[in-house]
Write a protein that holds these residues in place. Structure first.
Motif, short mmCIF file in Angstrom:
data_model
loop_
_atom_site.label_atom_id
_atom_site.label_comp_id
_atom_site.label_asym_id
_atom_site.label_seq_id
_atom_site.Cartn_x
_atom_site.Cartn_y
_atom_site.Cartn_z
N THR A 97 0.79 -1.24 0.00
CA THR A 97 0.00 0.00 0.00
C THR A 97 0.82 1.28 0.00
OG1 THR A 97 -0.10 0.12 2.42
CG2 THR A 97 -1.83 -1.16 1.30
N ASP A 112 -4.99 -4.00 12.48
CA ASP A 112 -5.31 -3.87 11.05
C ASP A 112 -4.61 -4.95 10.22
OD1 ASP A 112 -6.89 -1.68 11.57
OD2 ASP A 112 -5.36 -0.21 11.00
N ALA A 115 -9.83 -4.43 4.27
CA ALA A 115 -8.83 -3.36 4.27
C ALA A 115 -9.24 -2.25 5.23
CB ALA A 115 -8.69 -2.79 2.86
N THR A 149 -9.76 1.53 6.52
CA THR A 149 -10.18 2.70 5.74
C THR A 149 -9.12 3.81 5.76
OG1 THR A 149 -11.34 3.55 7.69
CG2 THR A 149 -12.63 2.27 6.09
N TYR A 205 -3.98 7.18 0.41
CA TYR A 205 -4.05 5.75 0.75
C TYR A 205 -5.17 5.12 -0.06
CZ TYR A 205 -5.41 1.57 3.34
OH TYR A 205 -5.76 0.30 3.67
N SER A 230 -7.19 1.76 -0.40
CA SER A 230 -7.46 0.46 0.24
C SER A 230 -7.57 -0.67 -0.77
CB SER A 230 -8.74 0.54 1.09
OG SER A 230 -9.85 0.83 0.28
N TRP A 234 -4.60 -3.04 -0.82
CA TRP A 234 -4.43 -3.92 0.35
C TRP A 234 -4.55 -5.38 -0.07
CZ3 TRP A 234 -7.95 -7.21 2.88
CH2 TRP A 234 -7.61 -7.60 4.17
#
Length: 162
Positions: A82, A91, A97, A99, A112, A114, A117
């Motif tokens: 990521t 996490d 994934a 948030t 970012y 997700s 992920w």
């Protein structure tokens, strides 16, 4: 009464008195052997009981080092996929994934995505085997995770430096 392989000795009388002496002698021998066995067993048990706490502590330290290596590997995988670090260690074990995530400097990460992920990265997040508490984790700070135990290991190295 003769036993198999035993010869009759006319010089040795047979009877209750001889049998009684043999039984008494046999009991004394058995008690002596029993006492010797118990003494040796007691010495061995005493020696082992002194070694068990040290071995248990060493096992906890080894387990903690292995768990740290596992968590650090999962953090690297999360970052590689990521470009961010998770907000918290849990996490890494989530089935969906997160948030939000953090940049390497610890700031909330704009950008970012997700969808990048590829987790979960751990089936469950291990705890520190020495302290029994979760590992200390600083989101960002290049995913810095360390032992939450205080004090030093058996070699004198501070747990906080692990």
């Amino acid at each position: 009464e003769l036993r198999f392989g035993q010869r009759h000795d006319p010089a040795r009388p047979h009877g209750a008195a001889t049998m009684k002496r043999a039984i008494i002698h046999r009991r004394g021998s058995t008690i002596t052997e029993l006492l010797a066995t118990l003494t040796i067993g007691g010495i061995m048990a005493g020696t082992m009981s002194l070694m068990l706490p040290q071995q248990a502590q060493q096992a906890r330290e080894d387990q903690m080092r292995n768990a740290l290596a596992l968590v650090r590997s999962a953090l690297r995988s999360f970052y590689k996929a990521t470009g961010f670090y998770p907000d918290e260690l849990n996490d890494l074990a989530d089935s969906t994934a997160p948030t939000t995530a953090r940049q390497a400097d610890g700031n909330a990460g704009p950008g970012y995505d997700s969808r990048l992920w590829r987790g979960p990265y751990l089936s469950q997040v291990p705890v520190d085997a020495v302290s029994g508490a979760p590992f200390a984790y600083v989101p960002g700070d290049s995913g810095f995770v360390r032992s939450s135990a205080t004090g030093n290991d058996r070699q004198g190295v501070a747990f906080s430096s692990y």
